[in-house]
Design a protein around this motif. Structure first.
Motif, PDB file in Angstrom:
ATOM      1  N   UNK A  31       0.802  -1.227   0.000  1.00 45.70           N
ATOM      2  CA  UNK A  31       0.000   0.000   0.000  1.00 45.70           C
ATOM      3  C   UNK A  31       0.831   1.270   0.000  1.00 45.70           C
ATOM      4  N   UNK A  32       1.866   1.335   0.834  1.00 51.71           N
ATOM      5  CA  UNK A  32       2.618   2.586   0.987  1.00 51.71           C
ATOM      6  C   UNK A  32       4.068   2.298   1.337  1.00 51.71           C
ATOM      7  N   UNK A  33       4.956   3.133   0.803  1.00 50.10           N
ATOM      8  CA  UNK A  33       6.372   3.042   1.155  1.00 50.10           C
ATOM      9  C   UNK A  33       6.706   3.890   2.376  1.00 50.10           C
ATOM     10  N   UNK A  39       5.673   2.496   5.740  1.00 55.02           N
ATOM     11  CA  UNK A  39       5.528   1.193   5.099  1.00 55.02           C
ATOM     12  C   UNK A  39       4.214   0.520   5.521  1.00 55.02           C
ATOM     13  N   UNK A  40       3.282   0.397   4.573  1.00 50.45           N
ATOM     14  CA  UNK A  40       1.969  -0.169   4.854  1.00 50.45           C
ATOM     15  C   UNK A  40       1.618  -1.238   3.834  1.00 50.45           C
ATOM     16  N   UNK A  76       6.054 -10.840   6.052  1.00 54.53           N
ATOM     17  CA  UNK A  76       5.946  -9.440   6.458  1.00 54.53           C
ATOM     18  C   UNK A  76       5.338  -9.392   7.854  1.00 54.53           C
ATOM     19  N   UNK A  77       6.081  -8.871   8.804  1.00 52.07           N
ATOM     20  CA  UNK A  77       5.671  -8.777  10.204  1.00 52.07           C
ATOM     21  C   UNK A  77       4.978  -7.428  10.412  1.00 52.07           C
ATOM     22  N   UNK A  78       3.739  -7.421  10.931  1.00 49.94           N
ATOM     23  CA  UNK A  78       2.945  -6.189  10.952  1.00 49.94           C
ATOM     24  C   UNK A  78       2.184  -5.985  12.259  1.00 49.94           C
ATOM     25  N   UNK A  86      -2.035  -2.719   7.507  1.00 50.61           N
ATOM     26  CA  UNK A  86      -1.023  -3.108   8.473  1.00 50.61           C
ATOM     27  C   UNK A  86       0.233  -2.261   8.358  1.00 50.61           C
ATOM     28  N   UNK A  87       0.814  -1.917   9.495  1.00 49.80           N
ATOM     29  CA  UNK A  87       2.082  -1.178   9.536  1.00 49.80           C
ATOM     30  C   UNK A  87       3.211  -2.213   9.596  1.00 49.80           C
ATOM     31  N   UNK A  88       4.132  -2.157   8.632  1.00 49.12           N
ATOM     32  CA  UNK A  88       5.196  -3.148   8.525  1.00 49.12           C
ATOM     33  C   UNK A  88       6.285  -2.868   9.552  1.00 49.12           C
ATOM     34  N   UNK A  89       6.601  -3.885  10.365  1.00 48.44           N
ATOM     35  CA  UNK A  89       7.656  -3.774  11.372  1.00 48.44           C
ATOM     36  C   UNK A  89       8.956  -4.422  10.897  1.00 48.44           C
TER      37      UNK A  89
END
Length: 207
Positions: free
Chosen positions: A81-83, A86-87, A158-160, A176-179
């Motif tokens: 979704x987003x850089x 990071x989403x 991808x951990x979120x 989700x916010x990527x961790x």
């Protein structure tokens, strides 16, 4: 001078504080309403699935761990979704029995499945109500940040954390916010698992 200006505006049809309000302009928008029980929906669900099935998609497993243990479900409606920030996003049916557990935990891992993991995907596509322990015999390791289960042999993970949730008809749109994230290049060599026209397929490496 003020009276002259008011008379001019009235003659030109412009609103003034001294004159009566103009009637509202009719809206160009069509009134929205729900389809009644005795009416046919605008699209037949089977036709909707048939046509949209021509869009090939990757396949993932969305998983979390809570006090009852690990749980997850197969998901093909996943996308970046987003850089910045990071989403990622995925869609889940409102009727899902797994999603409430993910929502309560607030964290999840997306395991991107490879071409050899079709059977694994089928096992996670079953409702949790029918198969509560989907992780029985499934190897996994905890993600480095949230501890959510990442499936062994998945080409990417991808951990979120759950960022936002939006409504989307009979589904929810979860952002989700990527961790953390990484790949397994050896597992990726076989290519991705794809879902197309109601069945699984693969993509030859290099194509």
């Amino acid at each position: 001078m003020a009276a002259t200006a008011v008379r001019y505006l009235r003659s030109a049809g412009s609103p003034t504080t001294a004159g009566p309000p103009l009637p509202p302009r009719p809206s160009a928008r069509r009134a929205l309403r729900a389809v009644q029980e005795d009416e046919r929906p605008p699209l037949a669900p089977a036709e909707f699935r048939r046509v949209l099935g021509h869009f090939a998609s990757g396949v993932t497993v969305i998983a979390t761990t809570d006090e009852a243990g690990p749980t997850g479900f197969a998901c093909q409606s996943f996308t970046s979704l987003s850089l910045d920030p990071p989403l990622i996003a995925f869609m889940v049916a409102r009727t899902s029995t797994t999603w409430p557990r993910i929502a309560r935990s607030g964290v999840f891992c997306v395991s991107v499945l490879g071409a050899a993991q079709a059977e694994l995907c089928r096992s996670f596509a079953v409702s949790s109500a029918d198969r509560p322990d989907k992780f029985a015999g499934v190897p996994y390791t905890p993600c480095p940040v949230t501890g959510s289960p990442r499936l062994t042999g998945a080409p990417a993970w991808i951990d979120c954390t759950v960022h936002t949730v939006h409504t989307g008809g009979d589904h929810l749109v979860v952002v989700g916010r990527v961790c953390a994230l990484d790949t397994d290049e050896q597992a990726a060599a076989d290519g991705p698992l794809l879902f197309h026209r109601g069945s699984f397929t693969g993509l030859a490496p290099g194509r």
